[in-house]
Design a protein around this motif. Sequence first.
Motif, mmCIF file in Angstrom:
data_model
loop_
_atom_site.group_PDB
_atom_site.id
_atom_site.type_symbol
_atom_site.label_atom_id
_atom_site.label_comp_id
_atom_site.label_asym_id
_atom_site.label_seq_id
_atom_site.Cartn_x
_atom_site.Cartn_y
_atom_site.Cartn_z
ATOM 1 N N HIS A 1 62.475 63.574 -18.307
ATOM 2 C CA HIS A 1 62.128 63.432 -16.884
ATOM 3 C C HIS A 1 62.357 61.988 -16.434
ATOM 4 O O HIS A 1 61.403 61.257 -16.143
ATOM 5 C CB HIS A 1 60.667 63.819 -16.643
ATOM 6 N N SER B 1 60.507 60.745 -13.212
ATOM 7 C CA SER B 1 59.069 60.979 -13.058
ATOM 8 C C SER B 1 58.385 59.737 -12.487
ATOM 9 O O SER B 1 58.772 58.603 -12.776
ATOM 10 C CB SER B 1 58.441 61.372 -14.396
ATOM 11 N N ILE C 1 54.194 63.147 -10.613
ATOM 12 C CA ILE C 1 55.293 64.030 -10.212
ATOM 13 C C ILE C 1 56.412 63.900 -11.252
ATOM 14 O O ILE C 1 57.047 62.853 -11.350
ATOM 15 C CB ILE C 1 55.810 63.661 -8.809
ATOM 16 N N ASP D 1 58.784 68.341 -6.855
ATOM 17 C CA ASP D 1 57.731 69.087 -7.551
ATOM 18 C C ASP D 1 56.384 68.698 -6.945
ATOM 19 O O ASP D 1 56.185 67.544 -6.564
ATOM 20 C CB ASP D 1 57.765 68.721 -9.037
ATOM 21 N N ARG D 2 55.446 69.631 -6.846
ATOM 22 C CA ARG D 2 54.103 69.316 -6.347
ATOM 23 C C ARG D 2 53.351 68.424 -7.329
ATOM 24 O O ARG D 2 52.477 67.672 -6.945
ATOM 25 C CB ARG D 2 53.314 70.595 -6.084
ATOM 26 N N GLY D 3 53.668 68.541 -8.592
ATOM 27 C CA GLY D 3 53.089 67.664 -9.596
ATOM 28 C C GLY D 3 51.705 68.046 -10.043
ATOM 29 O O GLY D 3 51.285 69.197 -9.916
ATOM 30 N N PRO E 1 47.592 71.231 -12.296
ATOM 31 C CA PRO E 1 48.694 71.340 -11.343
ATOM 32 C C PRO E 1 48.173 71.314 -9.909
ATOM 33 O O PRO E 1 47.091 71.818 -9.618
ATOM 34 C CB PRO E 1 49.313 72.711 -11.651
#
Length: 180
Positions: A116, A119, A140, A145-147, A170
Motif C-alpha cells: 500500500h 497509504s 486510509i 477507500d473509507r479506511g 472499518p
Amino acid sequence: MRLIIRALVLGAALAGSGLASAEVPLSSATPSPQSPASPAAGNQWGGATSSRIPGSMAEGEANRRTVLDFYDAFFNKHDLSAADRYVAQDCKQHTPGLADGRRALQDAYAEIFQRHPESKAEVVRSVAQGDLVVLHVHRIPVPGDRGEAVVEIFRVADDRVVEHWSVSQPVPASSPDGMF
C-alpha cells in the motif's frame, strides 16, 4: 474488547477532567496526579508499566510531539528509519499480530507499505497525559477507500515509544463523518 473499553474510559476521563482537547490539529493536556480511584501505580491501565506522571505540562507536550513526529514520518512518509529515532529497541506491543521490538515493527510495515504505497494516516485528535499519548486516527490504505478509525495509545520514556496499544474498526458507509 477490554482494550476498547479502556481507551474509551481514558478518553472520557480526560475529556471530563478538562485535560484533553478534541480540536485539530494539535492539543495539549495538563497532567494531574493519579486519582485515588485509579489502579495502583506500576500497572495503571491494565498492563501498562508506567508509574510516573510528569510534573509539567511541557513534558506531556514533549511526549505528544515525539509521537506525532514519529507517526507522520513512519505512517505518512513511510520512513522506516523513523522507528530508529523514535521507538525503543525493545518496545512492548499490545497490538494483536505485531511482535515486540523496533525491528519487528519495521519488518511488518515494510511489507505493508510495499503493498500500500499510497497509504496515509490522518491524526484527527491527540491527547497527552504524563507519559501516555493517545491518537484518534483516520487510516486510509488506498486513495478512495473509507479506511479505518483507529485509536493508538503510546507510552513514552526518554523521548522514545516504549509501549503501544492499538484498536481499529472499518469506517462504515452509513456514517463516515460520525466517527471523526
